[in-house]
Design a protein around this motif. Structure first.
Motif, mmCIF file in Angstrom:
data_model
loop_
_atom_site.group_PDB
_atom_site.id
_atom_site.type_symbol
_atom_site.label_atom_id
_atom_site.label_comp_id
_atom_site.label_asym_id
_atom_site.label_seq_id
_atom_site.Cartn_x
_atom_site.Cartn_y
_atom_site.Cartn_z
ATOM 1 N N ALA A 249 4.449 -58.030 29.294
ATOM 2 C CA ALA A 249 4.605 -59.360 29.631
ATOM 3 C C ALA A 249 4.235 -60.646 29.196
ATOM 4 O O ALA A 249 3.166 -60.267 29.077
ATOM 5 N N PRO A 250 4.729 -61.801 28.842
ATOM 6 C CA PRO A 250 3.008 -63.155 28.577
ATOM 7 C C PRO A 250 2.079 -62.288 28.923
ATOM 8 O O PRO A 250 2.315 -62.441 30.498
ATOM 9 N N ALA A 251 1.375 -62.861 28.622
ATOM 10 C CA ALA A 251 0.088 -63.182 28.982
ATOM 11 C C ALA A 251 -0.009 -64.170 30.153
ATOM 12 O O ALA A 251 -0.616 -63.893 31.250
ATOM 13 N N GLU A 252 0.559 -65.429 29.801
ATOM 14 C CA GLU A 252 0.350 -65.983 31.901
ATOM 15 C C GLU A 252 0.435 -65.425 32.877
ATOM 16 O O GLU A 252 0.225 -65.435 33.757
ATOM 17 N N VAL A 253 1.554 -64.073 32.659
ATOM 18 C CA VAL A 253 2.054 -63.856 34.206
ATOM 19 C C VAL A 253 0.967 -62.772 34.263
ATOM 20 O O VAL A 253 1.434 -62.767 35.640
ATOM 21 N N ILE A 254 0.886 -61.546 33.419
ATOM 22 C CA ILE A 254 -0.256 -60.746 33.371
ATOM 23 C C ILE A 254 -1.257 -61.695 34.177
ATOM 24 O O ILE A 254 -2.037 -61.202 35.084
ATOM 25 N N GLN A 255 -1.452 -62.406 33.548
ATOM 26 C CA GLN A 255 -3.257 -62.777 34.212
ATOM 27 C C GLN A 255 -2.699 -63.556 35.263
ATOM 28 O O GLN A 255 -4.065 -63.106 36.340
ATOM 29 N N ALA A 256 -2.096 -63.746 35.904
ATOM 30 C CA ALA A 256 -1.547 -64.060 37.186
ATOM 31 C C ALA A 256 -1.646 -62.856 37.920
ATOM 32 O O ALA A 256 -1.690 -63.416 39.237
ATOM 33 N N VAL A 257 -0.822 -62.109 37.239
ATOM 34 C CA VAL A 257 -0.995 -60.703 38.671
ATOM 35 C C VAL A 257 -2.480 -60.678 38.607
ATOM 36 O O VAL A 257 -2.234 -60.048 40.166
ATOM 37 N N LYS A 258 -3.428 -60.160 37.781
ATOM 38 C CA LYS A 258 -4.592 -59.629 37.960
ATOM 39 C C LYS A 258 -5.070 -60.621 39.059
ATOM 40 O O LYS A 258 -5.707 -60.588 39.570
ATOM 41 N N LYS A 259 -4.892 -62.088 38.678
ATOM 42 C CA LYS A 259 -6.350 -63.263 39.783
ATOM 43 C C LYS A 259 -5.263 -63.035 40.773
ATOM 44 O O LYS A 259 -5.941 -62.466 42.158
ATOM 45 N N VAL A 260 -3.961 -62.278 41.391
ATOM 46 C CA VAL A 260 -3.521 -62.503 42.765
ATOM 47 C C VAL A 260 -3.937 -61.641 43.356
ATOM 48 O O VAL A 260 -3.927 -61.694 44.677
ATOM 49 N N LEU A 267 -11.657 -61.886 49.256
ATOM 50 C CA LEU A 267 -11.394 -63.061 49.292
ATOM 51 C C LEU A 267 -10.587 -62.588 50.622
ATOM 52 O O LEU A 267 -10.004 -61.424 51.168
ATOM 53 N N GLN A 268 -11.656 -63.124 52.029
ATOM 54 C CA GLN A 268 -10.680 -63.228 52.822
ATOM 55 C C GLN A 268 -9.148 -63.362 53.264
ATOM 56 O O GLN A 268 -8.499 -63.817 52.562
ATOM 57 N N LEU A 269 -8.330 -63.028 54.116
ATOM 58 C CA LEU A 269 -6.527 -63.407 54.158
ATOM 59 C C LEU A 269 -6.153 -64.502 54.314
ATOM 60 O O LEU A 269 -5.532 -65.280 52.948
ATOM 61 N N GLU A 270 -7.161 -65.757 55.073
ATOM 62 C CA GLU A 270 -6.276 -67.396 54.833
ATOM 63 C C GLU A 270 -6.857 -67.429 53.544
ATOM 64 O O GLU A 270 -5.568 -67.854 52.139
ATOM 65 N N ALA A 271 -8.013 -67.640 52.766
ATOM 66 C CA ALA A 271 -8.363 -67.474 51.365
ATOM 67 C C ALA A 271 -7.486 -67.304 50.180
ATOM 68 O O ALA A 271 -6.960 -67.729 49.662
ATOM 69 N N LEU A 273 -4.445 -65.763 51.025
ATOM 70 C CA LEU A 273 -2.524 -66.352 50.541
ATOM 71 C C LEU A 273 -3.214 -67.701 50.431
ATOM 72 O O LEU A 273 -1.910 -68.152 49.459
ATOM 73 N N GLN A 274 -4.172 -68.819 50.228
ATOM 74 C CA GLN A 274 -4.116 -70.374 49.677
ATOM 75 C C GLN A 274 -4.446 -69.537 47.964
ATOM 76 O O GLN A 274 -3.470 -70.409 47.324
ATOM 77 N N ALA A 275 -4.816 -68.891 47.832
ATOM 78 C CA ALA A 275 -4.868 -68.201 46.453
ATOM 79 C C ALA A 275 -3.804 -67.951 45.735
ATOM 80 O O ALA A 275 -3.357 -68.729 44.666
ATOM 81 N N GLU A 276 -2.879 -66.687 46.624
ATOM 82 C CA GLU A 276 -1.838 -66.504 45.847
ATOM 83 C C GLU A 276 -0.950 -67.521 45.313
ATOM 84 O O GLU A 276 -0.578 -67.971 44.657
ATOM 85 N N LYS A 277 -0.597 -68.578 46.795
ATOM 86 C CA LYS A 277 0.175 -70.133 46.354
ATOM 87 C C LYS A 277 -0.169 -70.872 45.166
ATOM 88 O O LYS A 277 0.581 -71.538 44.795
ATOM 89 N N ASP A 278 -1.508 -71.391 44.903
ATOM 90 C CA ASP A 278 -2.082 -71.689 44.025
ATOM 91 C C ASP A 278 -1.552 -70.888 42.409
ATOM 92 O O ASP A 278 -1.111 -72.178 41.759
#
Length: 300
Positions: A249-260, A267-271, A273-278
């Motif tokens: 996949a493109p680098a920006e997608v793979i990097q996003a997958v790793k970040k989430v 992180l705790q669940l609420e944080a 979820l907010q990181a995933e949203k960002d």
């Protein structure tokens, strides 16, 4: 109401701080004297940390000190920090394979440096330095694999846990030998080992200083699989082929997958979820997303 708003602000701050590159665990507020320990580490030279970055977005990081079974000298610790910084800023990167030169992984720290920095303060500073570096390595927006050839002992065993996955070659071993040195892991290896195999298995591996061969590592969930070849060049090719199936996949997608995934782990669940949203917001409507919509990729 005020408490709820405060909690929400705190979670938002945590998620945003988490997404910043180069965030370290320790600083001066923790008694960490980074410049002082860097000066001391610089005195113990030898070996190198080599990084090659391929056009397909896969990097290969080589621990290169074969005369000492790729043990970390002081300058290698400093070079590792530099290589991690370089990888944090690699916009086209998708994956990383870490291995040791001449068909063995790493035997931990160079004992010459350990003996020379035997004071409690030096030990704590080196501990915090390596925990900072390996935590940043673990958080890289790249899918990382430790290719364990030969032996991964002590700090070398800890190093493998800072990767997302571990692949082993026939006849290789991972062994947390810290007990035999009158120590416990100090590079974050114990905490990460518990996350990977659970507290019971981790306690056995640490207190028994047990040799973990490929079969046992796969059984424990410490390794993904045993590669067919023990040849240095061939096993690296096999590791690259294994990693390629997760980086199509493109680098920006793979990097996003790793970040989430990293956010969900740390992180705790609420944080989280907010990181995933960002993170979601960085790829929604992006080139890869628009191309997939145009081609109806989801349904193929």
């Amino acid at each position: 109401m005020a408490v709820s708003l405060w909690k929400s602000l705190l979670q938002t701050t945590k998620s945003r701080l988490f997404l910043q590159r180069g965030m370290s665990l320790y600083n001066g507020a923790h008694g960490f004297e980074e410049e002082e320990i860097k000066e001391k580490l610089q005195q113990f030279g030898g070996g190198s940390i080599n990084l090659s970055k391929e056009d397909n977005g896969i990097g290969v990081l080589t621990l290169n000190n074969p005369k000492l079974m790729n043990a970390f000298t002081g300058t290698m610790m400093l070079e590792l920090q530099e290589r991690v910084t370089e990888l944090e800023n690699w916009k086209d990167g998708k994956g990383l394979i870490i291995h040791g030169a001449e068909n063995t992984f790493c035997s931990g720290s160079d004992l010459n440096a350990v003996r020379a920095m035997s004071s409690p303060q030096d030990g704590m500073n080196m501990c915090m330095f390596m925990q900072n570096t390996l935590t940043r390595l673990k958080r890289l927006p790249l899918i990382s694999v430790a290719l364990v050839q030969g032996k991964a002992l002590g700090g070398g065993a800890e190093f493998t846990t800072a990767c997302d996955f571990r692949l082993m070659t026939p006849g290789s071993e991972i062994r947390f030998v810290h007990k035999q040195m009158g120590l416990v892991p100090g590079w974050g290896g114990a905490a990460r080992l518990v996350q990977i195999v659970g507290s019971g298995a981790a306690l056995k591996l640490l207190s028994g200083a047990l040799k973990v061969d490929p079969e046992r590592a796969v059984h424990l969930g410490l390794a993904e699989e045993t590669l067919p070849s023990s040849d240095e060049t061939r096993s690296l090719e096999e590791a690259q082929a294994w990693l390629n199936q997760y980086t199509k996949a493109p680098a920006e997608v793979i990097q996003a997958v790793k970040k989430v995934v990293t956010a969900g782990r740390e992180l705790q669940l609420e944080a989280a979820l907010q990181a995933e949203k960002d993170i979601f917001g960085t790829v929604w409507g992006g080139p890869a997303n628009l191309q997939a919509l145009a081609q109806s990729t989801k349904h193929k």
